[in-house]
Design a protein around this motif. Structure first.
Motif, PDB file in Angstrom:
ATOM      1  N   GLN A   1      12.312   6.967  -5.296  1.00 39.62           N
ATOM      2  CA  GLN A   1      12.771   5.942  -4.117  1.00 39.62           C
ATOM      3  C   GLN A   1      11.783   4.673  -3.952  1.00 39.62           C
ATOM      4  O   GLN A   1      12.071   3.590  -3.546  1.00 39.62           O
ATOM      5  CB  GLN A   1      12.503   6.429  -2.488  1.00 39.62           C
ATOM      6  N   GLN A   2      10.382   5.021  -4.468  1.00 42.87           N
ATOM      7  CA  GLN A   2       9.436   3.674  -4.575  1.00 42.87           C
ATOM      8  C   GLN A   2       9.458   3.267  -5.898  1.00 42.87           C
ATOM      9  O   GLN A   2       8.549   2.381  -6.135  1.00 42.87           O
ATOM     10  CB  GLN A   2       8.233   4.292  -4.076  1.00 42.87           C
ATOM     11  N   GLY A   3      10.374   3.769  -7.007  1.00 43.59           N
ATOM     12  CA  GLY A   3      10.177   3.273  -8.191  1.00 43.59           C
ATOM     13  C   GLY A   3       9.061   3.681  -9.170  1.00 43.59           C
ATOM     14  O   GLY A   3       8.678   3.022  -9.930  1.00 43.59           O
TER      15      GLY A   3
ATOM     16  N   PHE B   1       0.887  -1.214  -0.130  1.00 45.59           N
ATOM     17  CA  PHE B   1      -0.110   0.041  -0.141  1.00 45.59           C
ATOM     18  C   PHE B   1       0.858   1.180   0.035  1.00 45.59           C
ATOM     19  O   PHE B   1       2.103   1.163   0.747  1.00 45.59           O
ATOM     20  CB  PHE B   1      -0.772   0.020   1.337  1.00 45.59           C
ATOM     21  N   ARG B   2       0.570   2.273  -0.946  1.00 44.34           N
ATOM     22  CA  ARG B   2       1.097   3.299  -0.930  1.00 44.34           C
ATOM     23  C   ARG B   2       0.023   4.671  -0.941  1.00 44.34           C
ATOM     24  O   ARG B   2      -1.049   4.381  -1.318  1.00 44.34           O
ATOM     25  CB  ARG B   2       1.884   3.823  -1.845  1.00 44.34           C
ATOM     26  N   SER B   3       0.656   5.722  -0.276  1.00 42.88           N
ATOM     27  CA  SER B   3      -0.468   6.810  -0.108  1.00 42.88           C
ATOM     28  C   SER B   3      -0.621   7.358  -1.529  1.00 42.88           C
ATOM     29  O   SER B   3       0.243   7.073  -2.340  1.00 42.88           O
ATOM     30  CB  SER B   3       0.041   7.972   0.535  1.00 42.88           C
TER      31      SER B   3
END
Length: 287
Positions: free
Chosen positions: A32-34, A14-16
């Motif tokens: 950083q999260q691709g 899960f990501r915001s």
């Protein structure tokens, strides 16, 4: 009704939500999260506007970021004087990690707005409540030193306390101080109380405020007691008058001044000063 046990487990991936299109954040993405940045027309236009604004700021010397060292130094000084992490974080409205990164040098540069907020912090607004003490004694000590002719700068330098704190105490803008600040001011008071200052402005300010000097507090005591009076009680005898009267009586009985001092439990110099002050008082009253 769905119970806690029936709820689906949270997706570990899960990501915001991403920022909306047409913003710099969406244009940059989250490397950083691709997550790559968006290249749509709206996002590209937002990125161009931001870059143009940044270049303009840099060109005028009003850069978006500044070296973090001054902000870090100010934070360390505040913490050394009793400021708390929670209080600092609340005052700055930022995360603990931001403060930590500035302090440990992980972030060599910070946003100008953040640096300005940090440098504007005053100790009285970020003191950790569990480490504070009543400010009455500290206020009276700095005011007494002003009455003795010492400036706030001299008091602050001697105590190793930021001048803004000394000014806040002189003006009684705080009801509490950290214990470390109170201890430092007490140490500075002991050093400066017997060394008359020469600043007329400080003396005049103390006179306007009716602030007793160190000698007065030595005579009457109670400098840390909020209920102790700050003016001579009616009908009471100052300690120096009592010492002078007793010493002179002992001398009339054949004691030397040194012997009289020993009998009274004070130093010979203390007796001499008491007698000198008593005689000056008699002269003033006779005039």
């Amino acid at each position: 009704m769905t119970t806690t046990a029936q709820r689906a487990p949270r997706n570990k991936g899960f990501r915001s939500p991403l920022a909306p299109h047409g913003t710099t954040a969406r244009a940059k993405g989250r490397p950083q999260q691709g997550i790559s940045g968006c290249g749509c027309d709206r996002c590209a236009a937002a990125a161009r506007r931001y870059d143009k604004w940044r270049r303009l700021r840099n060109g005028t010397g009003d850069t978006l970021t500044v070296p973090a060292a001054p902000a870090a130094e100010h934070l360390r000084a505040l913490m050394a004087d009793g400021a708390g992490w929670t209080q600092i974080r609340t005052a700055l409205n930022c995360s603990t990690s931001t403060i930590s990164n500035i302090l440990n040098g992980t972030t060599p540069r910070v946003r100008r707005a953040t640096a300005d907020k940090i440098l504007a912090l005053e100790l009285t607004t970020v003191l950790a409540g569990r480490r504070t003490t009543d400010a009455t004694g500290s206020i009276r000590r700095v005011r007494a030193l002003q009455a003795a002719g010492h400036t706030c700068k001299i008091i602050g330098d001697t105590a190793g306390v930021d001048h803004t704190v000394i000014h806040a105490l002189v003006n009684a803008r705080t009801a509490e101080v950290s214990r470390s600040v109170a201890d430092r001011i007490t140490t500075a008071y002991d050093q400066l109380a017997t060394a008359p200052g020469s600043n007329v402005r400080a003396v005049n300010r103390a006179a306007r405020g009716g602030w007793p000097d160190p000698t007065w507090w030595e005579d009457w005591g109670g400098i840390d007691d909020p209920d102790a009076p700050e003016s001579e009680p009616a009908g009471a005898t100052p300690r120096y008058l009592a010492v002078a009267e007793d010493a002179e009586w002992l001398e009339r009985q054949g004691y030397t001044r040194t012997q009289a001092a020993e009998r009274l439990g004070v130093t010979r110099d203390g007796v001499q000063k008491a007698i000198s002050r008593a005689r000056k008082r008699q002269q003033r009253e006779a005039a």
